[in-house]
Design a protein around this motif. Structure first.
Motif, short mmCIF file in Angstrom:
data_model
loop_
_atom_site.label_atom_id
_atom_site.label_comp_id
_atom_site.label_asym_id
_atom_site.label_seq_id
_atom_site.Cartn_x
_atom_site.Cartn_y
_atom_site.Cartn_z
N ALA A 70 2.35 -2.17 -17.13
CA ALA A 70 1.38 -3.26 -17.01
C ALA A 70 -0.02 -2.74 -16.71
N GLY A 71 -0.14 -1.53 -16.16
CA GLY A 71 -1.43 -0.94 -15.85
C GLY A 71 -1.91 -1.34 -14.47
N GLY A 72 -2.81 -0.54 -13.92
CA GLY A 72 -3.33 -0.81 -12.59
C GLY A 72 -2.47 -0.20 -11.51
N ALA A 73 -3.00 -0.20 -10.30
CA ALA A 73 -2.29 0.42 -9.19
C ALA A 73 -1.12 -0.45 -8.74
N PRO A 74 -0.06 0.17 -8.21
CA PRO A 74 1.06 -0.61 -7.68
C PRO A 74 0.59 -1.54 -6.57
N ARG A 75 1.21 -2.74 -6.52
CA ARG A 75 0.83 -3.70 -5.48
C ARG A 75 1.30 -3.26 -4.10
N ARG A 76 2.51 -2.67 -4.06
CA ARG A 76 3.08 -2.20 -2.80
C ARG A 76 3.55 -0.78 -3.03
N SER A 77 3.10 0.11 -2.20
CA SER A 77 3.42 1.52 -2.43
C SER A 77 3.52 2.27 -1.12
N VAL A 78 4.06 3.48 -1.22
CA VAL A 78 4.15 4.40 -0.10
C VAL A 78 3.43 5.69 -0.50
N HIS A 79 2.54 6.15 0.35
CA HIS A 79 1.78 7.37 0.11
C HIS A 79 2.41 8.52 0.90
N VAL A 80 2.78 9.59 0.19
CA VAL A 80 3.41 10.75 0.82
C VAL A 80 2.55 11.98 0.56
N VAL A 81 2.22 12.71 1.62
CA VAL A 81 1.38 13.90 1.50
C VAL A 81 2.08 15.08 2.17
N VAL A 84 1.70 20.65 -0.52
CA VAL A 84 1.54 20.98 -1.93
C VAL A 84 1.60 19.76 -2.84
N LEU A 85 1.93 18.59 -2.32
CA LEU A 85 2.07 17.39 -3.13
C LEU A 85 1.33 16.21 -2.51
N ASP A 86 0.77 15.40 -3.37
CA ASP A 86 0.18 14.12 -2.98
C ASP A 86 0.83 13.07 -3.86
N VAL A 87 1.72 12.25 -3.27
CA VAL A 87 2.65 11.42 -4.03
C VAL A 87 2.45 9.95 -3.74
N LEU A 88 2.58 9.13 -4.78
CA LEU A 88 2.59 7.69 -4.62
C LEU A 88 3.93 7.16 -5.12
N ILE A 89 4.63 6.41 -4.26
CA ILE A 89 5.91 5.80 -4.60
C ILE A 89 5.72 4.30 -4.69
N ASP A 90 6.04 3.73 -5.83
CA ASP A 90 5.92 2.29 -6.02
C ASP A 90 7.15 1.61 -5.41
N LEU A 91 6.94 0.70 -4.48
CA LEU A 91 8.07 0.00 -3.86
C LEU A 91 8.75 -0.95 -4.84
N GLU A 92 8.07 -1.34 -5.91
CA GLU A 92 8.72 -2.11 -6.96
C GLU A 92 9.44 -1.13 -7.88
N GLY A 93 10.62 -0.74 -7.48
CA GLY A 93 11.40 0.27 -8.18
C GLY A 93 11.75 1.44 -7.28
N SER A 149 10.04 -0.15 3.07
CA SER A 149 9.87 1.13 3.75
C SER A 149 9.39 0.89 5.17
N ALA A 150 9.78 1.76 6.07
CA ALA A 150 9.37 1.61 7.47
C ALA A 150 7.89 1.88 7.67
N ALA A 151 7.27 2.60 6.75
CA ALA A 151 5.84 2.92 6.87
C ALA A 151 5.22 2.98 5.48
N SER A 152 3.92 2.83 5.42
CA SER A 152 3.21 2.88 4.13
C SER A 152 2.67 4.27 3.84
N GLU A 153 2.73 5.17 4.83
CA GLU A 153 2.24 6.54 4.60
C GLU A 153 3.07 7.52 5.42
N TYR A 154 3.37 8.64 4.81
CA TYR A 154 4.10 9.73 5.46
C TYR A 154 3.34 11.02 5.19
N ARG A 155 3.17 11.83 6.22
CA ARG A 155 2.48 13.12 6.07
C ARG A 155 3.29 14.22 6.73
#
Length: 548
Positions: A70-81, A84-93, A149-155
């Motif tokens: 559909a394009g555009g950023a996920p509405r609900r996501s989790v950011h993991v850093v 060596v990785l900077d990751v975005l996980i879409d909670l829709e899926g 998810s319990a949190a929106s960001e993990y580092r």
């Protein structure tokens, strides 16, 4: 056999071979694909058991899922850093939809712009899809389900070696599911555990799957770009053989296989994304494509989950550079994605030797110099024998010139007289080509090691050479190499034929122009090898001259 003529043919064929591999790759026949079974266009790309819903086909979209097209950023996501990785996980899926590599900038002079592999944007779409399917009428924890998810960001904190991210899903009738991601310090491998708990009072038939969707945007072929030399697209390892799959072929004929101990990946120059199922499970693999998108799918065998029972599917995902040590630790033969071609048998041990030297000296350029010296030393006796023959040919030059004057009108008599001279003086005119024949396989192996090994990417040497995998920006190394080749020709006997002599004078110029666009690490190898050859031949010429 004429020594100089053979040398010219070897040099000519070498240039033709390299030119073919880097310039005419577009016209090469497609790689052999694994045996395929025909799948009707309207069929699902992977459906091993009746009663289970089909997986999505390439180009399919699901409303409300940005990752699905559909394009555009996920509405609900989790950011993991991690480090060596900077990751975005879409909670829709609950899947990976964006991955940046902070330690690998796109351009060396812009370190703040990292390479982005996975991406949810339609133009560069490359995402994972994972999930579990059930045979009943209820909702499934698949790649369209909404996880929490319990949190929106993990580092990954300092001193922390492992980071776990758990995503949860619940159905009103008691069926629950989890996706548990495990990230580790310094690693591009991501472990993913798919878990389903049957909290109902009836058995539940279920399976797990993983998909990778990618828009196929291969780089345009360019003699100036090393990125365009490498294969870009889907690959499959079936537990026995490694296959490159052409997207154009997959549009016409999907590939379907049952595989144990295999993996699937999408590769490009220096980087890849891979799916590695449990090696002991017999998985159904499929590769399909539509237009400019392809999908790689792997599905586990369906299982009966008893009331209160649990289904688990552990997966290994890899998103990152083709670091051979990490690839080998992730899956059997995953390092084959570092595509050295037919010279893998030479290139892999050569890379191993270079990496061991680099660990000691801390510089890939000096590792190339030292490795070249070691190779030269290994073949010293072989090249010394041919060097003595070349030195003797040099001593015979005046006598050969006299024979040419004597038999200038009778080429048959000239050839017979020269062969008798060679026999009497125990000289083999073809022996001088032996070093060239020995060096050529290592030259080509060096070429692919420097082009394909991400460890060489943006690796500095000294002064202005800040990237051994790209050309010398000021062409200094090619000019030095050309000068060294010119001095080398002065040490060798002059060809009796004026035309051949003229060609030998031009060869250093031709090689200088040709090598000007090669990776500077390869030019450094050839320059080092030529200088060592000059020193060796000069010493042999001196010894032979003293022998009288």
């Amino acid at each position: 056999m004429d020594n100089i003529r053979l040398f010219l043919w070897v040099a000519f064929l070498a240039m033709v071979w390299v030119t073919y591999t880097v310039w005419v790759t577009d016209y090469a026949p497609p790689p052999t694909a694994p045996p395929a079974t025909s799948v009707p266009e309207e069929a699902a790309p992977a459906r091993p058991d009746d009663g289970l819903p089909p997986l999505a086909e390439p180009g399919a979209t699901e409303s409300g899922s940005p990752a699905a097209g559909a394009g555009g950023a996920p509405r609900r996501s989790v950011h993991v850093v991690t480090d060596v990785l900077d990751v975005l996980i879409d909670l829709e899926g609950g899947d990976l939809v964006r991955v940046d590599l902070p330690q690998y900038p796109v351009e060396k002079h812009r370190p703040d712009v990292p390479v982005r592999l996975l991406d949810y944007e339609p133009a560069t779409r490359w995402v994972y899809r994972t999930g579990l399917r059930t045979a009943d009428e209820g909702a499934d924890p698949d790649h369209t389900a909404v996880f929490s998810s319990a949190a929106s960001e993990y580092r990954l904190a300092d001193g922390q070696d492992e980071l776990t991210v758990a995503l949860d899903w619940t159905r009103p009738d008691g069926v629950t599911a989890r996706k548990v991601y495990t990230f580790r310090r310094g690693e591009y491998r991501i472990d993913l555990a798919l878990e389903l708990l049957n909290g109902t009072g009836a058995p539940l038939r279920s399976d797990g799957y993983a998909q990778m969707l990618r828009r196929h945007n291969p780089p345009e072929r360019s003699f100036m770009s090393v990125d365009s030399y490498s294969f870009t697209g889907p690959v499959l390892y079936d537990g026995d053989q490694y296959h490159k799959l052409q997207v154009e072929d997959l549009v016409r004929q999907p590939v379907t296989q049952t595989v144990t101990g295999g993996w699937m990946a999408a590769i490009q120059h220096h980087f890849l994304g891979a799916i590695v199922p449990p090696p002991e499970l017999e998985m159904r693999y499929q590769a399909t494509a539509r237009d400019d998108q392809f999908v790689l799918s792997t599905v586990a065998p369906a299982q009966e989950v008893a009331p209160g029972g649990r289904l688990e599917l552990p997966l290994r995902l890899f998103v990152g550079p083709k670091l051979q040590s990490q690839l080998a630790a992730t899956a059997n033969e995953l390092e084959l994605t570092v595509d050295y071609g037919v010279l893998t048998i030479l290139a892999q041990p050569l890379f191993w030797m270079l990496s061991q030297i680099e660990r000691f000296v801390g510089n890939w350029g000096w590792a190339i110099v030292i490795a070249t010296f070691i190779i030269k030393l290994a073949f010293y006796k072989l090249t010394a024998a041919s060097g003595r023959s070349m030195a003797k040919m040099r001593k015979l030059a005046p006598r050969m010139k006299a024979l040419q004057e004597r038999y200038k009108d009778d080429r048959q008599a000239l050839g017979q007289a020269m062969m008798e001279l060679y026999k009497r003086e125990k000289v083999n005119p073809a022996a001088g080509c032996l070093p060239i024949l020995v060096q050529m396989p290592f030259f080509f192996a060096y070429y692919w090691v420097l082009v394909e090994s991400v460890e060489m990417r943006q690796a500095p040497f000294v002064l202005w050479i800040d990237d051994l995998s790209s050309r010398d920006p000021y062409f200094v190394l090619p000019l030095l190499m050309g000068a060294a080749m010119f001095f080398q020709t002065r040490l060798n006997p002059a060809p009796p034929d004026p035309v051949q002599a003229r060609v030998m004078q031009i060869m250093p110029i031709v090689f200088t122009v040709f090598f000007a666009f090669f990776p500077s690490g390869l030019v450094l190898y050839w320059l080092t090898n030529t200088v060592l050859s000059i020193l060796q031949q000069w010493r042999i010429n001196t010894i032979v001259a003293r022998e009288g």
